[in-house]
Design an enzyme around this catalytic site. Structure first.
Site, PDB file in Angstrom:
ATOM      1  N   ARG A 169      49.314 -20.268 -63.324  1.00  0.00           N
ATOM      2  CA  ARG A 169      48.457 -19.094 -63.562  1.00  0.00           C
ATOM      3  C   ARG A 169      47.473 -18.964 -62.411  1.00  0.00           C
ATOM      4  O   ARG A 169      46.736 -19.897 -62.094  1.00  0.00           O
ATOM      5  CB  ARG A 169      47.705 -19.284 -64.881  1.00  0.00           C
ATOM      6  CG  ARG A 169      46.993 -18.030 -65.354  1.00  0.00           C
ATOM      7  CD  ARG A 169      46.560 -18.176 -66.801  1.00  0.00           C
ATOM      8  NE  ARG A 169      47.701 -18.239 -67.693  1.00  0.00           N
ATOM      9  CZ  ARG A 169      48.381 -17.176 -68.127  1.00  0.00           C
ATOM     10  NH1 ARG A 169      48.024 -15.967 -67.759  1.00  0.00           N
ATOM     11  NH2 ARG A 169      49.414 -17.322 -68.918  1.00  0.00           N
TER      12      ARG A 169
ATOM     13  N   ASP B 231      49.524 -30.864 -76.683  1.00  0.00           N
ATOM     14  CA  ASP B 231      50.151 -30.428 -75.439  1.00  0.00           C
ATOM     15  C   ASP B 231      51.507 -31.106 -75.289  1.00  0.00           C
ATOM     16  O   ASP B 231      51.594 -32.321 -75.095  1.00  0.00           O
ATOM     17  CB  ASP B 231      49.242 -30.776 -74.252  1.00  0.00           C
ATOM     18  CG  ASP B 231      49.784 -30.191 -72.961  1.00  0.00           C
ATOM     19  OD1 ASP B 231      50.939 -30.518 -72.583  1.00  0.00           O
ATOM     20  OD2 ASP B 231      49.082 -29.394 -72.323  1.00  0.00           O
TER      21      ASP B 231
ATOM     22  N   ASP C 263      52.138 -33.067 -71.969  1.00  0.00           N
ATOM     23  CA  ASP C 263      51.415 -34.347 -71.912  1.00  0.00           C
ATOM     24  C   ASP C 263      52.060 -35.373 -72.826  1.00  0.00           C
ATOM     25  O   ASP C 263      52.145 -36.555 -72.479  1.00  0.00           O
ATOM     26  CB  ASP C 263      49.955 -34.147 -72.335  1.00  0.00           C
ATOM     27  CG  ASP C 263      49.110 -33.587 -71.200  1.00  0.00           C
ATOM     28  OD1 ASP C 263      49.565 -33.616 -70.049  1.00  0.00           O
ATOM     29  OD2 ASP C 263      47.996 -33.118 -71.478  1.00  0.00           O
TER      30      ASP C 263
HETATM   31  N1  URA Z   1      51.435 -25.518 -74.942  1.00  0.00           N
HETATM   32  C1  URA Z   1      51.454 -26.696 -75.590  1.00  0.00           C
HETATM   33  O1  URA Z   1      51.993 -27.672 -75.096  1.00  0.00           O
HETATM   34  N2  URA Z   1      50.886 -26.762 -76.804  1.00  0.00           N
HETATM   35  C2  URA Z   1      50.281 -25.710 -77.390  1.00  0.00           C
HETATM   36  O2  URA Z   1      49.784 -25.832 -78.512  1.00  0.00           O
HETATM   37  C3  URA Z   1      50.265 -24.487 -76.694  1.00  0.00           C
HETATM   38  C4  URA Z   1      50.852 -24.413 -75.473  1.00  0.00           C
END
Ligand code: URA
Length: 209
Positions: A104, A200, A203
């Site tokens: 982004r 995430d 991650d």
């Molecule tokens: N991307 C992710 O990995 N988790 C989310 O909750 C939103 C976007």
């Protein structure tokens, strides 16, 4: 309007619930994301076309079935989409794999392509674009447009968890792309994370934080 299918197979639902827990570590998270991708791929390929094929078994001749129609490709949206590739290939091992990466722009907030490598015949293939989380839909909408601009004509999008906001945005922008979802969650929070979600996905797959 595109088809939206929430894949409610019990194994898919069970595995998604399992990896939502914050106590699941990266190794297990990654493995189960792969298993979910395999199961979702199995379900999402139910409509692939078949043709007759003559086979000589050790016993006799017969007419069997083989896949016909378009060849397949898998395109993960970097980085989290990588976690679904092996699971997809377990089901469709002869599929080719492309990659697309976006970031982004910090000033315009517009998604910008930083990497794209696709099979040379991607315009003739049925392309499964994969990303575990469909949150705002911004990067997914942009990725699909970039793939269309490069000649991809037939796409489906597959994610493990989606927010209603992302599904709506994706359907409006790409009504020709069918969407396969493992679980449709409640909403996005103020940080654009899916609620309840799983945090995430990138991650958790790669053990970064
Ligand atoms: N991307 C992710 O990995 N988790 C989310 O909750 C939103 C976007």
């Amino acid at each position: 309007m595109s088809k939206v299918q929430v894949m409610d197979h019990p194994l898919i639902q069970h595995k998604i619930s399992y990896i939502r827990s914050e106590e699941v570590g990266s190794k297990e998270f990654r493995e189960i994301v792969g298993e979910i991708a395999s199961l979702m791929c199995y379900e999402a390929t139910r409509d692939l076309k078949l043709e007759d094929v003559r086979i000589k078994t050790p016993i006799c001749e017969m007419v069997g079935k083989q896949l016909s129609g378009k060849k397949l490709a898998v395109v993960p949206i970097l980085r989290a989409g990588l976690g679904m590739v092996d699971g997809m290939l377990n089901m469709i091992p002869s599929a080719k794999v492309g990659h697309i990466g976006l970031y982004r722009d910090p000033e315009t907030y517009e998604p910008v392509e930083y990497y794209c490598k696709l099979p040379s015949d991607c315009d003739e293939r049925e392309v499964f674009v994969v990303d575990p989380m469909l949150a705002t839909g911004g990067s997914c909408v942009a990725a699909l447009q970039m793939l269309k601009d490069k000649g991809v004509k037939h796409m489906r999008f597959m994610c493990i968890i989606a927010a209603p906001e992302g599904v709506k945005r994706l359907q409006e922008a790409h009504p020709d792309v069918d969407i396969y979802i493992g679980a449709l969650d409640d909403h996005l929070n103020e940080h654009k994370y899916i609620v309840p979600g799983l945090g995430d996905a990138g991650d958790r797959i790669f053990g970064t934080k």
